[in-house]
Design a protein around this motif. Structure first.
Motif, PDB file in Angstrom:
ATOM      1  N   THR A 153      43.444  22.491   9.776  1.00 28.19           N
ATOM      2  CA  THR A 153      44.409  21.797  10.627  1.00 28.19           C
ATOM      3  C   THR A 153      45.593  22.692  10.928  1.00 28.19           C
ATOM      4  N   PHE A 154      46.114  22.589  12.139  1.00 28.91           N
ATOM      5  CA  PHE A 154      47.309  23.354  12.500  1.00 28.91           C
ATOM      6  C   PHE A 154      48.542  22.558  12.072  1.00 28.91           C
ATOM      7  N   ALA A 155      48.705  22.397  10.812  1.00 24.79           N
ATOM      8  CA  ALA A 155      49.806  21.640  10.231  1.00 24.79           C
ATOM      9  C   ALA A 155      49.928  22.081   8.771  1.00 24.79           C
ATOM     10  N   LYS A 207      53.255  26.277  10.277  1.00 22.69           N
ATOM     11  CA  LYS A 207      53.715  26.718  11.597  1.00 22.69           C
ATOM     12  C   LYS A 207      55.124  26.225  11.855  1.00 22.69           C
ATOM     13  N   HIS A 208      55.819  26.762  12.807  1.00 21.21           N
ATOM     14  CA  HIS A 208      55.522  27.932  13.637  1.00 21.21           C
ATOM     15  C   HIS A 208      56.464  29.004  13.140  1.00 21.21           C
ATOM     16  N   PHE A 209      55.877  30.034  12.567  1.00 22.40           N
ATOM     17  CA  PHE A 209      56.647  31.026  11.844  1.00 22.40           C
ATOM     18  C   PHE A 209      57.214  32.051  12.810  1.00 22.40           C
ATOM     19  N   VAL A 250      48.859  30.780   8.329  1.00 18.90           N
ATOM     20  CA  VAL A 250      50.198  30.656   8.936  1.00 18.90           C
ATOM     21  C   VAL A 250      50.035  30.870  10.426  1.00 18.90           C
ATOM     22  N   MET A 251      50.827  30.166  11.236  1.00 19.54           N
ATOM     23  CA  MET A 251      50.800  30.386  12.689  1.00 19.54           C
ATOM     24  C   MET A 251      52.127  30.998  13.136  1.00 19.54           C
ATOM     25  N   SER A 252      52.033  32.044  13.954  1.00 24.29           N
ATOM     26  CA  SER A 252      53.272  32.649  14.465  1.00 24.29           C
ATOM     27  C   SER A 252      53.837  31.766  15.577  1.00 24.29           C
ATOM     28  N   SER A 253      55.136  31.856  15.764  1.00 25.22           N
ATOM     29  CA  SER A 253      55.773  30.976  16.749  1.00 25.22           C
ATOM     30  C   SER A 253      55.851  31.639  18.124  1.00 25.22           C
ATOM     31  N   PHE A 254      56.165  30.834  19.122  1.00 20.12           N
ATOM     32  CA  PHE A 254      56.252  31.317  20.502  1.00 20.12           C
ATOM     33  C   PHE A 254      57.518  32.139  20.757  1.00 20.12           C
ATOM     34  N   ASN A 255      58.584  31.798  20.018  1.00 21.95           N
ATOM     35  CA  ASN A 255      59.903  32.335  20.348  1.00 21.95           C
ATOM     36  C   ASN A 255      60.077  33.787  19.949  1.00 21.95           C
ATOM     37  N   ASP A 286      50.158  31.470  17.971  1.00 20.74           N
ATOM     38  CA  ASP A 286      50.120  30.216  18.717  1.00 20.74           C
ATOM     39  C   ASP A 286      49.396  30.501  20.045  1.00 20.74           C
ATOM     40  N   TYR A 287      49.197  29.445  20.791  1.00 20.01           N
ATOM     41  CA  TYR A 287      48.378  29.478  22.022  1.00 20.01           C
ATOM     42  C   TYR A 287      48.809  30.592  22.986  1.00 20.01           C
ATOM     43  N   THR A 288      47.947  31.535  23.201  1.00 18.53           N
ATOM     44  CA  THR A 288      48.169  32.675  24.118  1.00 18.53           C
ATOM     45  C   THR A 288      49.434  33.494  23.823  1.00 18.53           C
ATOM     46  N   ASP A 317      43.868  36.024  17.033  1.00 16.37           N
ATOM     47  CA  ASP A 317      44.407  35.843  18.385  1.00 16.37           C
ATOM     48  C   ASP A 317      43.962  34.478  18.916  1.00 16.37           C
ATOM     49  N   MET A 318      44.906  33.556  19.050  1.00 14.55           N
ATOM     50  CA  MET A 318      44.541  32.248  19.600  1.00 14.55           C
ATOM     51  C   MET A 318      44.594  32.307  21.115  1.00 14.55           C
ATOM     52  N   GLN A 319      43.423  32.339  21.694  1.00 14.75           N
ATOM     53  CA  GLN A 319      43.291  32.000  23.101  1.00 14.75           C
ATOM     54  C   GLN A 319      43.662  33.081  24.120  1.00 14.75           C
ATOM     55  N   SER A 426      53.098  11.364  19.944  1.00 16.11           N
ATOM     56  CA  SER A 426      52.518  12.604  20.469  1.00 16.11           C
ATOM     57  C   SER A 426      51.651  13.272  19.403  1.00 16.11           C
ATOM     58  N   TRP A 427      50.867  14.237  19.803  1.00 16.75           N
ATOM     59  CA  TRP A 427      49.948  14.962  18.906  1.00 16.75           C
ATOM     60  C   TRP A 427      49.154  13.991  18.038  1.00 16.75           C
ATOM     61  N   SER A 428      48.547  13.016  18.677  1.00 12.55           N
ATOM     62  CA  SER A 428      47.832  12.040  17.865  1.00 12.55           C
ATOM     63  C   SER A 428      46.345  12.366  17.762  1.00 12.55           C
TER      64      SER A 428
HETATM   65  C1  BGC Z   1      51.239  24.476  19.862  1.00  9.22           C
HETATM   66  C2  BGC Z   1      50.737  24.526  18.436  1.00  9.22           C
HETATM   67  C3  BGC Z   1      49.308  24.049  18.379  1.00  9.22           C
HETATM   68  C4  BGC Z   1      48.474  24.900  19.304  1.00  9.22           C
HETATM   69  C5  BGC Z   1      47.011  24.566  19.269  1.00  9.22           C
HETATM   70  C6  BGC Z   1      50.285  25.131  20.836  1.00  9.22           C
HETATM   71  O1  BGC Z   1      50.638  24.897  22.143  1.00  9.22           O
HETATM   72  O2  BGC Z   1      52.502  25.096  19.930  1.00  9.22           O
HETATM   73  O3  BGC Z   1      51.573  23.756  17.615  1.00  9.22           O
HETATM   74  O4  BGC Z   1      48.849  24.099  17.065  1.00  9.22           O
HETATM   75  O5  BGC Z   1      48.953  24.727  20.619  1.00  9.22           O
HETATM   76  O6  BGC Z   1      46.729  23.367  19.837  1.00  9.22           O
END
Ligand code: BGC
Length: 739
Positions: A153-155, A207-209, A250-255, A286-288, A317-319, A426-428
């Motif tokens: 899980t991404f959590a 996340k998001h590190f 761990v997931m890297s952050s967008f910022n 994180d995504y792209t 590499d996500m996506q 959200s994110w349900s």
């Molecule tokens: C979000 C992440 C999420 C990922 C995969 C991204 O847009 O920032 O929190 O885990 O998408 O769905």
């Protein structure tokens, strides 16, 4: 009520029965197995393991790579996300089993607050200050997710958030590093159990590190610029706690952080995460995010972006698909060493071994288990229990609440009242909103003898007042009005920043019109962030903050409205009076000119008080608690000693109730300015009406340490103030000396 507790305890026992600790010899065995696989892999196959693609079953980002099926068949993918279901994941896994190396795929998904049985949004759960409840929620989510073929899980999201304009405050645990750290740990324990190879556990992803929650101006994806002191004192703590609890990814952050995007940030990904914290798992973007290095303006092309990421310490590499495109050439050009690639592959394979996927790649794709696991009655019961614990009573003048079940006519007004869709927030994930309980349904079930009259009142976000008349009519006929107002689920979460924290649309006008009738009004708020509700806070006698409570929302709120459950939630985030006060949080510094209302030249506003509308830690109960004076076992301590502070708390009201007794500390004089208070401990206690309890906290150097002027971590001698109370504002204080 008793029955619920027993059900939950037994779920806990049942779920944890399968868990066991991995010994160090088992770990060495896994390391050896990983090496034996790695040895057989070509460079292309290794690089394939470093890619994660979304399936087209669900979409959590803008870009989908259409060729992901061919990629799987060619061994160019290590993991797939947004694919679940025992049959579907089995189908995809079978493709991976047809490749030369037969390395199983890892299936990931955003299981944020429940998978099928949806629990309260994370900010709501944080309001429970109940770590057992939060762990249970993650445990149920993992059990359902794992039964649908998911491994990962991404959590938990561990981002501290102090700007409610940022929509993702809903996904975290609020503003405080101490509370946030405990919650991060509870979530990791819930998801992973203590044995990742059990078929009811999933790998967690921290996340998001890092510091994503400090996006400038609350605008999602925006830059973060902060001192290393602020980073270490406040923002890093929950990620670290989650890693210490054993999170394997761990997931890297967008910022970007001070100009360097997290996804190319060697300081974060290698120096802090691996060298300081000794993190052994793998890091996914994180995504792209690798592609986005070009938009940040730090990489000119695919090759440069990939080189920067992998050399910073990003394993997967996500996506973006950039690693698949660029890494082989980069290795040949000696810009990336094969050793770096090997290390990244090793970390990913290790998690696959830990999950038991090499023993049986299909062990999570069991359709029988899937059928019997999802949305079990005991999971729904757990969701209801966690939901009612997450509700915060913000106001209750003249004990308007609880409402008597004998009340004849109850008006239920508001577009969120007869609404299932928004309840799950959200994110349900794979949550099916049609299965959630609306507030109207919950009220009707709880008060079957009452005549419940419903009117929509208005839409959430438009300007139309066409439904007002009907709502006023219904309100006139009632003995009490319950008004469900707030935000739609889509208004918080990712890419959902708002510049205003006011109630959207004409909802406030509706409240005002109904208030004019002079009927007793209860406002039930549903929202994903603190809102500026000053008028309501002043004029409406009873207010419940319910956030988005998930599948069982309506039942849980009704339990509280009619007194079947006495609310005990506390705010994990400050409610401002105005957007202009942001950032506003309880642990600010004193400044050289602390606010003095009689002195213009002090730190304050001309047009508004410094005080929030509701402070951090605030939340009422149907009963009342009286705090005695704090008592110390001694007035002085040394660094090696432990001091104890006790306080008597008495239930002075008519109901049994739970109270979160909070302990804050202030270091009066130090080599750097310290916050006016910091949460260092809390205990949630239950008291019968009239009962007293002595609550005792231990203070050691751990609670008193901080990053000193030279950035070393430790204590400094001197005077400290201990503050104990029901929230961060109303405390009883006592001081002591550290010698
Ligand atoms: C979000 C992440 C999420 C990922 C995969 C991204 O847009 O920032 O929190 O885990 O998408 O769905």
């Amino acid at each position: 009520m008793r029955k619920t507790v027993i059900v939950i305890v037994s779920i806990g026992l049942m779920l944890f029965a399968a868990c066991k600790k991995q010994t160090s010899s088992e770990q060495t065995l896994i390391d050896n197995k990983v090496d034996s696989v790695l040895k057989l892999m070509t460079l292309e196959e290794k690089i394939g393991q470093l890619s994660l693609y979304t399936s087209d079953m669900d979409q959590t980002g803008a870009f989908i790579r259409k060729e992901y099926i061919q990629d799987i068949k060619q061994g160019k993918v290590g993991a797939i996300f947004n694919a679940y279901g025992a049959a579907y994941t089995r189908k995809l896994q079978a493709m991976a089993m047809n490749t030369r190396m037969r390395i199983p795929l890892l299936f990931g998904y955003d299981v944020i607050h429940g998978h099928r049985t949806i629990f309260p949004v994370p900010l709501a759960e944080a309001s429970s200050w109940d770590l057992g409840a939060i762990e249970l929620s993650a445990r149920v989510a993992a059990t359902e997710a794992a039964a649908e073929g998911l491994h990962w899980t991404f959590a938990p999201m561990c981002d501290i958030a102090r700007d409610p304009r940022w929509g993702r405050v809903v996904e975290g645990a609020g503003e405080d590093p101490f509370l946030g750290s405990l919650i991060a740990k509870a979530r990791v324990q819930g998801f992973q159990g203590s044995d990742l190879s059990a078929v009811n556990t999933v790998a967690a992803c921290v996340k998001h590190f890092a510091a994503y929650g400090a996006a400038q101006a609350g605008r999602d994806y925006h830059s973060v610029d902060m001192s290393e002191r602020m980073l270490r004192e406040t923002y890093l703590a929950p990620y670290k706690a989650a890693i210490d609890a054993g999170a394997v990814t761990v997931m890297s952050s967008f910022n970007d952080l001070n100009g360097i995007p997290a996804t190319a940030n060697h300081f974060l990904m290698t120096e802090i995460l691996r060298n300081e914290w000794n993190f052994k798992g793998f890091v996914v973007t994180d995504y792209t995010s690798i592609m986005e290095l070009m938009f940040h303006g730090v990489a000119a092309d695919t090759a440069q972006a990939s080189e920067m990421s992998i050399n910073a310490g990003i394993d997967m590499d996500m996506q973006s698909g950039f690693y698949n495109q660029a890494l082989e050439k980069l290795v040949k050009e000696n810009k990336v060493s094969e050793k770096t690639i090997d290390e990244a592959v090793r970390r990913i394979l290790k998690v696959k071994f830990q999950l038991g996927l090499f023993d049986d790649p299909y062990r999570y794709c069991n359709e029988e288990r899937e059928k019997t696991t999802l949305m079990k009655p005991e999971f729904l019961e757990a969701a209801r229990e966690v939901a009612r614990k997450s509700i915060v009573l913000l106001k209750n003048d003249n004990n308007l609440l609880p409402i008597s079940k004998q009340t004849k006519n109850i008006a239920v007004i508001g577009t969120l009242a007869d609404n299932k869709r928004e309840m799950i927030g959200s994110w349900s994930a794979a949550g099916n909103w049609t299965k959630s309980i609306s507030l109207l349904e919950g009220i009707k079930a709880s008060a079957p003898q009452a005549n419940v009259l419903y009117a929509k009142g208005c839409n959430i976000a438009d300007d139309s007042t066409q439904y007002f008349a009907e709502a006023l009519n219904v309100a006139k006929k009632s003995d009490v009005v319950i008004l469900a107002i707030g935000e739609a689920a889509y208004m918080s979460g990712e890419a959902a920043s708002r510049s205003s924290l006011d109630l959207p649309g004409v909802q406030l006008q509706l409240v005002q019109k109904i208030h004019e009738l002079g009927k007793p009004v209860v406002v039930v708020l549903m929202n994903g962030r603190p809102l500026t509700i000053n008028w309501i806070g002043e004029k409406i006698p009873a207010i419940l903050e319910t956030w988005f409570l998930g599948t069982q929302a309506g039942n849980a709120i009704a339990d509280v409205l009619f007194g079947d459950y006495n609310p005990s939630g506390k705010l994990p985030i400050t409610f401002p009076r105005a957007v202009g006060q942001i950032p506003i949080y309880y642990c600010m510094k004193n400044t050289g000119r602390p606010m003095d209302v009689n002195n213009k030249y002090t730190s304050k506003y001309l047009d508004i008080s410094n005080e929030p509308l509701y402070p951090f830690g605030f939340g009422l109960s149907y009963t009342t608690f009286e705090y005695g004076e704090p008592m110390l076992n001694k007035k002085e301590m040394t660094e090696a000693e432990v001091l104890t502070v006790s306080i008597d708390v008495k239930n002075t009201g008519k109901y049994k109730g739970e109270e979160v007794v909070q302990l804050y500390i202030r270091d009066l004089v130090a080599s750097v300015a310290r916050p006016v208070k910091e949460l260092k401990a809390f205990q949630k206690i239950e008291l019968e009406a009239g009962q007293s309890k002595t609550v005792t906290f231990e203070i050691s150097s751990k609670e008193l340490s901080f990053y000193r002027a030279d950035m070393s971590f430790g204590v400094e001698k001197g005077k400290f103030i201990l503050m104990i109370g029901s929230n961060s504002r109303d405390t009883k204080n006592i001081d002591f000396m550290l010698n």
